[in-house]
Design an enzyme around this catalytic site. Structure first.
Site, PDB file in Angstrom:
ATOM      1  N   CYS A   2      -0.538  -0.366   5.144  1.00  0.00           N
ATOM      2  CA  CYS A   2      -0.160   0.238   3.873  1.00  0.00           C
ATOM      3  C   CYS A   2       0.723   1.444   4.167  1.00  0.00           C
ATOM      4  O   CYS A   2       0.914   1.818   5.318  1.00  0.00           O
ATOM      5  CB  CYS A   2      -1.392   0.671   3.087  1.00  0.00           C
ATOM      6  SG  CYS A   2      -2.472  -0.667   2.563  1.00  0.00           S
ATOM      7  N   ARG A  51       0.712  -0.608  -1.250  1.00  0.00           N
ATOM      8  CA  ARG A  51      -0.510  -1.339  -0.931  1.00  0.00           C
ATOM      9  C   ARG A  51      -0.255  -2.704  -0.294  1.00  0.00           C
ATOM     10  O   ARG A  51       0.543  -3.493  -0.776  1.00  0.00           O
ATOM     11  CB  ARG A  51      -1.324  -1.544  -2.210  1.00  0.00           C
ATOM     12  CG  ARG A  51      -2.677  -2.219  -1.978  1.00  0.00           C
ATOM     13  CD  ARG A  51      -3.378  -2.510  -3.280  1.00  0.00           C
ATOM     14  NE  ARG A  51      -4.729  -3.015  -3.052  1.00  0.00           N
ATOM     15  CZ  ARG A  51      -5.483  -3.566  -4.003  1.00  0.00           C
ATOM     16  NH1 ARG A  51      -5.014  -3.678  -5.239  1.00  0.00           N
ATOM     17  NH2 ARG A  51      -6.697  -4.011  -3.710  1.00  0.00           N
ATOM     18  N   LEU A  52      -0.974  -2.932   0.794  1.00  0.00           N
ATOM     19  CA  LEU A  52      -1.158  -4.268   1.344  1.00  0.00           C
ATOM     20  C   LEU A  52      -2.629  -4.593   1.163  1.00  0.00           C
ATOM     21  O   LEU A  52      -3.490  -4.047   1.856  1.00  0.00           O
ATOM     22  CB  LEU A  52      -0.769  -4.323   2.822  1.00  0.00           C
ATOM     23  CG  LEU A  52      -0.980  -5.682   3.517  1.00  0.00           C
ATOM     24  CD1 LEU A  52      -0.063  -6.734   2.917  1.00  0.00           C
ATOM     25  CD2 LEU A  52      -0.760  -5.574   5.012  1.00  0.00           C
ATOM     26  N   ILE A  55      -9.019  -6.131   1.888  1.00  0.00           N
ATOM     27  CA  ILE A  55     -10.463  -6.319   1.710  1.00  0.00           C
ATOM     28  C   ILE A  55     -10.805  -6.623   0.253  1.00  0.00           C
ATOM     29  O   ILE A  55     -11.225  -7.719  -0.072  1.00  0.00           O
ATOM     30  CB  ILE A  55     -11.224  -5.076   2.218  1.00  0.00           C
ATOM     31  CG1 ILE A  55     -11.018  -4.936   3.738  1.00  0.00           C
ATOM     32  CG2 ILE A  55     -12.716  -5.192   1.900  1.00  0.00           C
ATOM     33  CD1 ILE A  55     -11.658  -3.711   4.341  1.00  0.00           C
ATOM     34  N   ASN A  76      -4.400   4.394   4.771  1.00  0.00           N
ATOM     35  CA  ASN A  76      -3.812   3.261   5.474  1.00  0.00           C
ATOM     36  C   ASN A  76      -4.731   2.914   6.637  1.00  0.00           C
ATOM     37  O   ASN A  76      -5.014   3.768   7.476  1.00  0.00           O
ATOM     38  CB  ASN A  76      -2.414   3.637   5.996  1.00  0.00           C
ATOM     39  CG  ASN A  76      -1.850   2.596   6.948  1.00  0.00           C
ATOM     40  OD1 ASN A  76      -2.100   1.403   6.805  1.00  0.00           O
ATOM     41  ND2 ASN A  76      -1.077   3.053   7.913  1.00  0.00           N
ATOM     42  N   GLY A  77      -5.216   1.690   6.684  1.00  0.00           N
ATOM     43  CA  GLY A  77      -6.042   1.301   7.815  1.00  0.00           C
ATOM     44  C   GLY A  77      -7.200   0.413   7.429  1.00  0.00           C
ATOM     45  O   GLY A  77      -7.209  -0.238   6.378  1.00  0.00           O
ATOM     46  N   GLU A  78      -8.215   0.413   8.284  1.00  0.00           N
ATOM     47  CA  GLU A  78      -9.420  -0.386   8.056  1.00  0.00           C
ATOM     48  C   GLU A  78     -10.599   0.261   8.775  1.00  0.00           C
ATOM     49  O   GLU A  78     -10.511   0.594   9.958  1.00  0.00           O
ATOM     50  CB  GLU A  78      -9.222  -1.818   8.562  1.00  0.00           C
ATOM     51  CG  GLU A  78     -10.385  -2.738   8.267  1.00  0.00           C
ATOM     52  CD  GLU A  78     -10.136  -4.177   8.681  1.00  0.00           C
ATOM     53  OE1 GLU A  78     -11.091  -4.980   8.602  1.00  0.00           O
ATOM     54  OE2 GLU A  78      -9.002  -4.497   9.090  1.00  0.00           O
ATOM     55  N   ASP A 101     -13.229  -0.519   1.487  1.00  0.00           N
ATOM     56  CA  ASP A 101     -13.590   0.532   2.437  1.00  0.00           C
ATOM     57  C   ASP A 101     -13.016   1.875   2.008  1.00  0.00           C
ATOM     58  O   ASP A 101     -13.504   2.929   2.429  1.00  0.00           O
ATOM     59  CB  ASP A 101     -13.154   0.170   3.857  1.00  0.00           C
ATOM     60  CG  ASP A 101     -11.671  -0.135   3.983  1.00  0.00           C
ATOM     61  OD1 ASP A 101     -10.999  -0.316   2.951  1.00  0.00           O
ATOM     62  OD2 ASP A 101     -11.182  -0.214   5.128  1.00  0.00           O
TER      63      ASP A 101
END
Length: 210
Positions: A2, A51-52, A55, A76-78, A101
């Site tokens: 993202c 946004r990508l 989840i 941005n991340g996971e 998340d």
């Protein structure tokens, strides 16, 4: 991936949302699934996101995301262990309206504040604005997998996932000659001693694990 961006001002500027849109447009390739902007009532804090969706694909998980009528986040991340953290926080009385998340990060920050970083396993770069305390908390994962660049002068603090977002609103693209020399002579892409330094003067990288 993202894309995140933000502008913090000492004094209000009604043009800031226009600048923020230029920033998120410059990094649109990082998030083809949507975009969002948020500004506080005083028009001194402006957060943007590309946004990508990975989840939680619903619109409820879009960013900037608010929490507890106090916090706003661009992220941005996971977070790989967010389900375990979510379960812990639910047992502490927290309620969640998404499966993302992102919302877990916000609740974790509300519960642990800066120490929430010790709980996260994953790759991330995020910025949380606390409207009550008027404070920005930004963080980057331990290995620096997700980028975070910033620029600051007397009136502004500006950040984004990529430098091109900073350049899009007029931040100077001035080469840092020392970094260029190190690259030409030694092949170094980073300053091993000062990981904040970039190839451009006055543009800094938030170091990994900071």
């Amino acid at each position: 991936m993202c894309g995140i961006a933000g502008i913090l001002l000492h004094t209000p500027n009604t043009i800031a949302p226009v600048h923020l849109k230029k920033m998120t447009d410059a990094i649109a390739h990082r998030g083809p699934d949507g975009e969002g902007q948020w500004s506080n009532a005083g028009s001194t804090v402006h957060l943007g996101h590309r946004r990508l969706a990975v989840i939680d694909l619903s619109n409820h998980a879009a960013q900037p995301m608010s929490f507890a009528s106090r916090y706003q986040i661009v992220y941005n991340g996971e977070i790989y262990n967010y389900i375990e953290i979510r379960s812990f926080l639910q047992n502490k009385g927290y309620h969640f309206s998404t499966q993302s998340d992102t919302e877990v990060i916000l609740a974790a920050y509300d519960y642990w504040k800066e120490k929430c970083l010790q709980r996260f396993e994953g790759m991330f770069a995020f910025a949380i604005w606390d409207e009550k305390d008027e404070k920005l908390f930004a963080a980057r994962d331990r290995f620096g997998e997700k980028p975070f660049y910033y620029y600051e002068d007397e009136g502004n603090f500006i950040f984004a996932s990529e430098m091109k977002a900073l350049w899009a609103i007029g931040v100077d693209k001035k080469i840092d000659n020392k970094m260029l020399l190190n690259y030409i002579t030694l092949g170094h892409l980073q300053n091993c001693i000062d990981k904040e330094q970039t190839f451009f003067e006055d543009i800094y990288a938030l170091p990994p694990a900071h």
